[in-house]
Scaffold this active site. Structure first.
Site, PDB file in Angstrom:
ATOM      1  N   GLU A 229      11.883  -6.942  -1.794  1.00 48.07           N
ATOM      2  CA  GLU A 229      11.074  -6.930  -3.028  1.00 48.07           C
ATOM      3  C   GLU A 229      10.400  -5.569  -3.099  1.00 48.07           C
ATOM      4  O   GLU A 229       9.608  -5.222  -2.213  1.00 48.07           O
ATOM      5  CB  GLU A 229      10.055  -8.064  -3.004  1.00 48.07           C
ATOM      6  CG  GLU A 229      10.733  -9.424  -3.058  1.00 48.07           C
ATOM      7  CD  GLU A 229       9.779 -10.604  -3.030  1.00 48.07           C
ATOM      8  OE1 GLU A 229       8.552 -10.404  -2.966  1.00 48.07           O
ATOM      9  OE2 GLU A 229      10.277 -11.743  -3.054  1.00 48.07           O
TER      10      GLU A 229
ATOM     11  N   CYS B  97       2.599  -5.007  -8.328  1.00 49.12           N
ATOM     12  CA  CYS B  97       3.967  -4.533  -8.589  1.00 49.12           C
ATOM     13  C   CYS B  97       4.480  -5.002  -9.937  1.00 49.12           C
ATOM     14  O   CYS B  97       5.360  -4.386 -10.515  1.00 49.12           O
ATOM     15  CB  CYS B  97       4.893  -5.018  -7.487  1.00 49.12           C
ATOM     16  SG  CYS B  97       4.976  -6.809  -7.408  1.00 49.12           S
TER      17      CYS B  97
ATOM     18  N   GLU C  17       6.952   5.177 -10.708  1.00 50.13           N
ATOM     19  CA  GLU C  17       5.906   4.193 -10.413  1.00 50.13           C
ATOM     20  C   GLU C  17       4.648   4.906  -9.920  1.00 50.13           C
ATOM     21  O   GLU C  17       4.696   5.666  -8.950  1.00 50.13           O
ATOM     22  CB  GLU C  17       6.388   3.214  -9.330  1.00 50.13           C
ATOM     23  CG  GLU C  17       5.371   2.127  -9.048  1.00 50.13           C
ATOM     24  CD  GLU C  17       5.762   1.232  -7.863  1.00 50.13           C
ATOM     25  OE1 GLU C  17       6.087   1.761  -6.789  1.00 50.13           O
ATOM     26  OE2 GLU C  17       5.747   0.001  -8.031  1.00 50.13           O
TER      27      GLU C  17
ATOM     28  N   LYS D  20       4.535  -7.721  10.315  1.00 51.84           N
ATOM     29  CA  LYS D  20       3.907  -6.389  10.409  1.00 51.84           C
ATOM     30  C   LYS D  20       3.199  -6.155   9.081  1.00 51.84           C
ATOM     31  O   LYS D  20       3.811  -5.769   8.091  1.00 51.84           O
ATOM     32  CB  LYS D  20       4.984  -5.323  10.647  1.00 51.84           C
ATOM     33  CG  LYS D  20       4.548  -4.165  11.503  1.00 51.84           C
ATOM     34  CD  LYS D  20       3.665  -3.141  10.881  1.00 51.84           C
ATOM     35  CE  LYS D  20       4.143  -2.368   9.709  1.00 51.84           C
ATOM     36  NZ  LYS D  20       2.987  -1.784   8.978  1.00 51.84           N
TER      37      LYS D  20
HETATM   38  P1  NAD Z   1       5.222   0.768   1.691  1.00 50.84           P
HETATM   39  O1  NAD Z   1       6.670   0.701   1.427  1.00 50.84           O
HETATM   40  O2  NAD Z   1       4.607   2.088   1.940  1.00 50.84           O
HETATM   41  O3  NAD Z   1       4.829  -0.123   2.953  1.00 50.84           O
HETATM   42  C1  NAD Z   1       5.175  -1.487   3.014  1.00 50.84           C
HETATM   43  C2  NAD Z   1       5.263  -1.893   4.473  1.00 50.84           C
HETATM   44  O4  NAD Z   1       6.387  -1.244   5.067  1.00 50.84           O
HETATM   45  C3  NAD Z   1       4.055  -1.506   5.304  1.00 50.84           C
HETATM   46  O5  NAD Z   1       3.762  -2.545   6.194  1.00 50.84           O
HETATM   47  C4  NAD Z   1       4.552  -0.282   6.046  1.00 50.84           C
HETATM   48  O6  NAD Z   1       3.890  -0.016   7.251  1.00 50.84           O
HETATM   49  C5  NAD Z   1       5.987  -0.669   6.305  1.00 50.84           C
HETATM   50  N1  NAD Z   1       6.887   0.431   6.614  1.00 50.84           N
HETATM   51  C6  NAD Z   1       6.793   1.717   6.235  1.00 50.84           C
HETATM   52  N2  NAD Z   1       7.840   2.427   6.716  1.00 50.84           N
HETATM   53  C7  NAD Z   1       8.623   1.564   7.400  1.00 50.84           C
HETATM   54  C8  NAD Z   1       9.846   1.674   8.119  1.00 50.84           C
HETATM   55  N3  NAD Z   1      10.502   2.840   8.219  1.00 50.84           N
HETATM   56  N4  NAD Z   1      10.362   0.582   8.703  1.00 50.84           N
HETATM   57  C9  NAD Z   1       9.729  -0.622   8.593  1.00 50.84           C
HETATM   58  N5  NAD Z   1       8.564  -0.790   7.938  1.00 50.84           N
HETATM   59  C10 NAD Z   1       8.009   0.293   7.340  1.00 50.84           C
HETATM   60  O7  NAD Z   1       4.541   0.034   0.450  1.00 50.84           O
HETATM   61  P2  NAD Z   1       2.987  -0.065   0.127  1.00 50.84           P
HETATM   62  O8  NAD Z   1       2.523   1.302  -0.254  1.00 50.84           O
HETATM   63  O9  NAD Z   1       2.311  -0.796   1.229  1.00 50.84           O
HETATM   64  O10 NAD Z   1       2.981  -1.016  -1.157  1.00 50.84           O
HETATM   65  C11 NAD Z   1       3.090  -0.558  -2.465  1.00 50.84           C
HETATM   66  C12 NAD Z   1       4.517  -0.666  -2.942  1.00 50.84           C
HETATM   67  O11 NAD Z   1       4.967  -2.006  -2.789  1.00 50.84           O
HETATM   68  C13 NAD Z   1       4.728  -0.355  -4.406  1.00 50.84           C
HETATM   69  O12 NAD Z   1       5.903   0.392  -4.554  1.00 50.84           O
HETATM   70  C14 NAD Z   1       4.909  -1.714  -5.048  1.00 50.84           C
HETATM   71  O13 NAD Z   1       5.644  -1.727  -6.241  1.00 50.84           O
HETATM   72  C15 NAD Z   1       5.615  -2.452  -3.976  1.00 50.84           C
HETATM   73  N6  NAD Z   1       5.418  -3.887  -4.131  1.00 50.84           N
HETATM   74  C16 NAD Z   1       6.481  -4.643  -4.566  1.00 50.84           C
HETATM   75  C17 NAD Z   1       6.320  -6.012  -4.745  1.00 50.84           C
HETATM   76  C18 NAD Z   1       7.440  -6.898  -5.227  1.00 50.84           C
HETATM   77  O14 NAD Z   1       7.277  -8.115  -5.183  1.00 50.84           O
HETATM   78  N7  NAD Z   1       8.550  -6.369  -5.677  1.00 50.84           N
HETATM   79  C19 NAD Z   1       5.085  -6.589  -4.469  1.00 50.84           C
HETATM   80  C20 NAD Z   1       4.040  -5.780  -4.037  1.00 50.84           C
HETATM   81  C21 NAD Z   1       4.213  -4.422  -3.853  1.00 50.84           C
HETATM   82  O1  6OD Z   2       3.354 -13.919  -7.199  1.00 50.43           O
HETATM   83  C1  6OD Z   2       4.176 -13.644  -6.320  1.00 50.43           C
HETATM   84  O2  6OD Z   2       4.794 -14.510  -5.696  1.00 50.43           O
HETATM   85  C2  6OD Z   2       4.445 -12.252  -5.996  1.00 50.43           C
HETATM   86  N1  6OD Z   2       5.407 -12.029  -5.080  1.00 50.43           N
HETATM   87  C3  6OD Z   2       3.725 -11.296  -6.589  1.00 50.43           C
HETATM   88  C4  6OD Z   2       3.913  -9.938  -6.377  1.00 50.43           C
HETATM   89  C5  6OD Z   2       2.991  -9.068  -6.813  1.00 50.43           C
HETATM   90  C6  6OD Z   2       3.105  -7.674  -6.580  1.00 50.43           C
HETATM   91  O3  6OD Z   2       2.193  -6.941  -6.403  1.00 50.43           O
END
Ligand code: NAD
Ligand code: 6OD
Length: 491
Positions: free
Chosen positions: A256, A290, A393, A182
């Site tokens: 993550e 992130c 964040e 998804k």
């Molecule tokens: P988000 O949590 O809003 O959405 C992520 C995904 O989850 C989307 O596909 C969304 O539709 C889905 N989703 C939302 N509600 C849900 C539910 N109740 N059940 C199942 N799925 C659901 O995140 P975003 O805004 O798309 O991304 C930004 C965030 O992601 C930031 O907080 C960033 O730090 C984090 N991020 C973390 C990493 C990491 O590796 N730790 C990497 C990239 C982004």
């Molecule tokens: O480099 C990666 O494998 C990874 N998971 C990066 C995440 C970036 C976050 O925005």
């Protein structure tokens, strides 16, 4: 308009077929706000069909493949992405507005690498074996046998859509699982395109499935009784909801999540290097990484110098523009909703007493881009370490610079957060490097660098930034189940 946009249809990809539902939502081009695609929302029927297809494929032609054959298939997927590099690049740019100069170096190459790398890691990984000596002198041989976990639900975010989706799909498929993906509702295009590649290279139907939709569609996957594991990348708040959703069916979960990563510039740092790397870590992908840095602690003796050099970086090195222009390296944020969130922090920073050294608002272009989702790169001083802006964040191109006096103090400040994803620090003192790095509570600590990735290493977050580690062989703990076989050796 700088692009002739033909609105595309983005169907779901279920059991090797493209499935339209007629219930569509718009996908917008963040550069101008135009509609570029309509994604077909999956409901319970489509999610059920995708999960059933994935389950059937586990024991079909996919399950029957030897690891070497599966790894060859993975390399074919990687080659298939490379072959359609320009299509992936265009799709990613339309969904995110990010500059082609960024996506062609970061996002799309990693899409292929995530398949090729895990093909090798899984194929070459040895199994563990222990000889147990028993009191009767006979002993026993224990050895581990790994099997795929099963149907994996992959829930991915919008900031690096292809990179982060394939970062999960690559190891999942390499280990013999099947997936229901998804992608973010904001950036659904590259997932659909990957379905085309799967068919082009002959991946059996049902191995890779994509369902489009918002959180409700994601929730249908996380609560589905026939899904065996959930791997999620996204906000910490969403992760917490997902962990509750998986509890009734006790699914394994790899999480993550968000971060509020610290940068540190020690007084002995190479400042040219520090400013260049910090500049990237604060502003690459318009701050929507992130692992990016949103708070930088600078030794008080060099604070003013670093602040003014980072402002020069933002003024001279960041070039707003259209994604197709090769000189553009700074694009819009992903959506109006996200722009409004980032701008609300810009306002809050001023209320919390920040001095705005650079940016602090939204650019005005006087052209079609004023319909897009733009914010300025922003640098603040004067914020307290415990202000909301320095602790929450933002996920935008903004950084708070905060002075520190000594090593112990800065380690304490860097760790004083509910997150623990990444940290990056700059020092030329080798002893200090090895003293400080292990004290920082983060899944990855970069020294004199940022966002250098070796996919063979463990990746994940501490505290509220994550649960579990993926990358290298570490992901095997989630993507496989281990059986220990214990054979008594007779006398
Ligand atoms: P988000 O949590 O809003 O959405 C992520 C995904 O989850 C989307 O596909 C969304 O539709 C889905 N989703 C939302 N509600 C849900 C539910 N109740 N059940 C199942 N799925 C659901 O995140 P975003 O805004 O798309 O991304 C930004 C965030 O992601 C930031 O907080 C960033 O730090 C984090 N991020 C973390 C990493 C990491 O590796 N730790 C990497 C990239 C982004
Ligand atoms: O480099 C990666 O494998 C990874 N998971 C990066 C995440 C970036 C976050 O925005």
């Amino acid at each position: 308009m700088h692009k002739d946009i033909v609105v595309r249809q983005l169907p779901n990809f279920i059991n090797g077929d493209f499935v339209e539902t007629g219930d569509t939502f718009d996908v917008l081009y963040p550069v101008t706000g135009e509609v570029t695609a309509q994604a077909h929302r999956a409901g319970q029927a489509e999610v059920d069909a995708a999960v059933a297809a994935a389950r059937a494929a586990l024991t079909g032609p996919w399950g029957g493949l030897a690891q070497a054959e599966r790894s060859s298939m993975m390399r074919a997927i990687a080659d298939g992405i490379v072959k359609r590099f320009d299509d992936f690049l265009e799709a990613e740019v339309l969904d995110t507005g990010k500059p082609k100069a960024v996506a062609s170096h970061v996002d799309i190459p990693r899409g292929g690498a995530n398949f090729a790398t895990f093909a090798d890691i899984v194929k070459d990984h040895p199994t563990e074996a222990f000889r147990l000596d028993t009191p009767d002198g006979a002993g026993a041989l224990n050895y581990g046998v790994r099997r795929p976990r099963g149907v994996i639900g992959v829930i991915s975010p919008w900031n690096l859509p292809l990179l982060l989706m394939t970062w999960k799909v690559g190891p999942a498929l390499a280990c013999g699982n099947t997936v229901v993906v998804k992608p973010s509702e904001v950036t659904p295009s590259t997932a659909t395109l990957l379905g085309e590649v799967m068919n082009e290279v002959g991946v059996p139907a049902g191995v890779f499935n994509v369902v489009h939709g918002f959180g409700e569609t994601g929730a249908m996957i996380t609560s589905h009784p026939d899904v065996d594991g959930i791997t999620f990348t996204g906000e910490t708040g969403t992760g917490s909801i997902i962990l509750k959703a998986v509890a009734p069916t006790l699914k394994a979960s790899s999480m993550e999540m968000g971060g509020k990563n610290a940068g540190i510039v020690f007084e002995d740092a190479d400042l040219d290097l520090a400013v260049a790397e910090l500049g990237r870590s604060c502003f690459l992908n318009t701050g929507q990484v992130c692992l990016g840095t949103e708070r930088v602690y600078v030794h008080e003796s060099i604070f003013d110098t670093v602040a003014s050099r980072l402002v020069d970086y933002a003024k001279n090195e960041l070039r707003y523009g259209y994604p197709d222009d090769p000189s553009t390296n700074f694009g819009p944020v992903v959506s109006d909703e996200h722009r409004d969130k980032v701008l609300s922090y810009y306002k809050l920073a001023e209320q919390e007493g920040a001095t705005v050294l650079h940016g602090g608002g939204a650019p005005v272009f006087g052209d079609e881009r004023d319909g897009g989702s733009w914010v300025e790169p922003t640098i603040w001083t004067g914020l307290a370490h415990d202000s909301r802006v320095a602790t929450e964040e933002i996920f935008g191109p903004a950084v708070a610079l905060i002075p520190f006096r000594d090593e112990d103090e800065v380690v304490r400040l860097a760790n004083d957060t509910r997150y623990g994803l990444a940290a990056t620090f700059f020092s030329t003192d080798v002893s200090r490097v090895h003293r400080v790095a292990p004290r920082l509570e983060a899944g990855i600590v970069w020294v004199n660098s940022w966002f250098l990735r070796d996919l063979r290493t463990a990746f994940g977050g501490m505290k509220q930034s994550g649960i579990g580690r993926e990358g290298g062989v570490h992901g095997l703990e989630f993507y496989t189940e281990m059986t220990n076989v214990c054979v008594k050796i007779g006398t």
